[in-house]
Design a protein around this motif. Structure first.
Motif, PDB file in Angstrom:
ATOM      1  N   GLN A   1      28.994  24.767   3.452  1.00 16.22           N
ATOM      2  CA  GLN A   1      28.508  23.442   3.074  1.00 16.22           C
ATOM      3  C   GLN A   1      29.648  22.429   3.060  1.00 16.22           C
ATOM      4  O   GLN A   1      29.503  21.313   3.579  1.00 16.22           O
ATOM      5  CB  GLN A   1      27.846  23.517   1.697  1.00 16.22           C
ATOM      6  CG  GLN A   1      27.403  22.190   1.125  1.00 16.22           C
ATOM      7  CD  GLN A   1      26.250  21.556   1.884  1.00 16.22           C
ATOM      8  OE1 GLN A   1      25.547  22.237   2.631  1.00 16.22           O
ATOM      9  NE2 GLN A   1      26.053  20.258   1.703  1.00 16.22           N
TER      10      GLN A   1
ATOM     11  N   GLU B   1      30.974  18.422   5.168  1.00 14.84           N
ATOM     12  CA  GLU B   1      31.071  17.196   4.395  1.00 14.84           C
ATOM     13  C   GLU B   1      32.484  16.672   4.202  1.00 14.84           C
ATOM     14  O   GLU B   1      32.686  15.469   4.075  1.00 14.84           O
ATOM     15  CB  GLU B   1      30.434  17.414   3.005  1.00 14.84           C
ATOM     16  CG  GLU B   1      28.956  17.773   3.033  1.00 14.84           C
ATOM     17  CD  GLU B   1      28.081  16.591   3.425  1.00 14.84           C
ATOM     18  OE1 GLU B   1      28.561  15.443   3.271  1.00 14.84           O
ATOM     19  OE2 GLU B   1      26.948  16.802   3.869  1.00 14.84           O
TER      20      GLU B   1
ATOM     21  N   LEU C   1      34.936  16.364  -3.369  1.00 18.41           N
ATOM     22  CA  LEU C   1      33.610  16.959  -3.549  1.00 18.41           C
ATOM     23  C   LEU C   1      33.457  17.632  -4.903  1.00 18.41           C
ATOM     24  O   LEU C   1      32.405  18.201  -5.182  1.00 18.41           O
ATOM     25  CB  LEU C   1      33.349  17.981  -2.439  1.00 18.41           C
ATOM     26  CG  LEU C   1      33.492  17.489  -0.999  1.00 18.41           C
ATOM     27  CD1 LEU C   1      33.210  18.628  -0.025  1.00 18.41           C
ATOM     28  CD2 LEU C   1      32.580  16.313  -0.729  1.00 18.41           C
TER      29      LEU C   1
ATOM     30  N   HIS D   1      25.838  19.465  -3.804  1.00 19.01           N
ATOM     31  CA  HIS D   1      26.163  20.448  -2.779  1.00 19.01           C
ATOM     32  C   HIS D   1      25.654  21.840  -3.154  1.00 19.01           C
ATOM     33  O   HIS D   1      25.177  22.585  -2.290  1.00 19.01           O
ATOM     34  CB  HIS D   1      27.674  20.480  -2.546  1.00 19.01           C
ATOM     35  CG  HIS D   1      28.177  19.291  -1.783  1.00 19.01           C
ATOM     36  ND1 HIS D   1      27.760  18.987  -0.517  1.00 19.01           N
ATOM     37  CD2 HIS D   1      29.061  18.316  -2.126  1.00 19.01           C
ATOM     38  CE1 HIS D   1      28.358  17.885  -0.092  1.00 19.01           C
ATOM     39  NE2 HIS D   1      29.157  17.457  -1.054  1.00 19.01           N
TER      40      HIS D   1
ATOM     41  N   GLN E   1      21.973  22.002  -2.547  1.00 21.15           N
ATOM     42  CA  GLN E   1      21.705  22.113  -1.116  1.00 21.15           C
ATOM     43  C   GLN E   1      21.976  23.523  -0.615  1.00 21.15           C
ATOM     44  O   GLN E   1      21.225  24.075   0.193  1.00 21.15           O
ATOM     45  CB  GLN E   1      22.560  21.115  -0.350  1.00 21.15           C
ATOM     46  CG  GLN E   1      22.266  21.039   1.141  1.00 21.15           C
ATOM     47  CD  GLN E   1      20.856  20.549   1.417  1.00 21.15           C
ATOM     48  OE1 GLN E   1      20.449  19.498   0.923  1.00 21.15           O
ATOM     49  NE2 GLN E   1      20.098  21.313   2.205  1.00 21.15           N
TER      50      GLN E   1
END
Length: 270
Positions: free
Chosen positions: A139, A143, A189, A198, A201
């Motif tokens: 993930q 990003e 993040l 995150h 997700q």
């Protein structure tokens, strides 16, 4: 050089994750002392308890120095709630059965390589943390601006015992020889709201894999050629070999979330 900053746990996941530390600056030092063929000793077991291996030296005589590389980077450390992870690993009969499947597969895999069968089995706690680490690395790579191959992991997993304190944490970091290792994209993040988004997700994506139902139905140790992973494949959990500390072994997304084949082992559905 190490620069740390603790932040609040991700919103909504305070039950599962007790601490988040942003590693704003770090160094990774690697020394070249020898080499092996085919199998890496680090893929088999922890280096601290590995049995002697047939390692080729880099010099004919004892070296007075060895080549060393020093790279800089950044990372995010997550510490899991010990009470939650202990209760999950000890009281769920389905989790205990899955650990038995992994242990049998581990023993078969080690015997085929003429190694001690009970050496280096990491346990179900490690498999849970390792699976979550891989999912989060995949993930983050979409990003933070880093390539998937430049993000690495370090798993800290140890069950409680009379002599040692328990450990349940993961470090996801990047350390590369050029300026990419200090861009700041990874630690950005780690704020509570961003990290929570995150993780949500990640857990949603893991419920269904593009290779299902075959991926979800995979059980370690069932085949003649044992595989050391459960519900995991290139479509959902596998990472580049430079990123994984165990060669994409000891992975199982059914320990994290409910899948087509399993509804009873998910840690994040407690």
């Amino acid at each position: 050089m190490l620069q740390l900053r603790e932040v609040a746990p991700p919103d909504g996941f305070e039950r599962y994750i007790s601490k988040v530390v942003l590693v704003e600056r770090m160094q990774e030092v690697a020394a070249f002392t020898g080499f092996t063929r085919i199998e890496s000793p680090g893929d088999i077991t922890e280096r601290t308890n590995a049995e002697p291996i047939n390692q080729a030296p880099i010099t004919r005589n004892a070296p007075e120095w060895v080549p060393v590389s020093v790279v800089r980077g950044e990372g995010i450390f997550l510490q899991f709630n010990e009470e939650m992870i202990s209760a999950w690993s000890k009281s769920n009969k389905y989790v205990l059965a899955r650990e038995g499947n992994f242990l049998n597969a581990h023993r078969l895999w080690m015997r085929k390589r003429n190694l001690k069968p009970d050496l280096g089995f990491p346990g179900i706690r490690y498999i849970l943390l390792h699976s979550f680490s891989h999912a989060l690395m995949r993930q983050f790579s979409m990003e933070c601006g880093y390539s998937a191959a430049s993000i690495k992991e370090r798993i800290y997993a140890r069950a409680p015992s009379e002599s040692d304190e328990p450990m349940a944490g993961i470090l996801i970091y990047t350390a590369v020889p050029d300026s990419e290792g200090t861009l700041g994209g990874l630690i950005s993040l780690g704020s509570p709201k961003t990290l929570a988004g995150h993780i949500n997700q990640v857990l949603e994506d893991l419920r269904i894999c593009a290779s299902d139902p075959l991926c979800a139905e995979n059980t370690p140790g069932e085949d003649e050629e044992p595989v050391l992973h459960g519900a995991a494949c290139h479509a959902c959990l596998f990472a580049p070999e430079t990123s994984c500390e165990r060669g994409n072994r000891y992975l199982d997304r059914s320990l994290l979330v409910q899948t087509f084949d399993s509804k009873t082992m998910a840690f994040f559905d407690q």
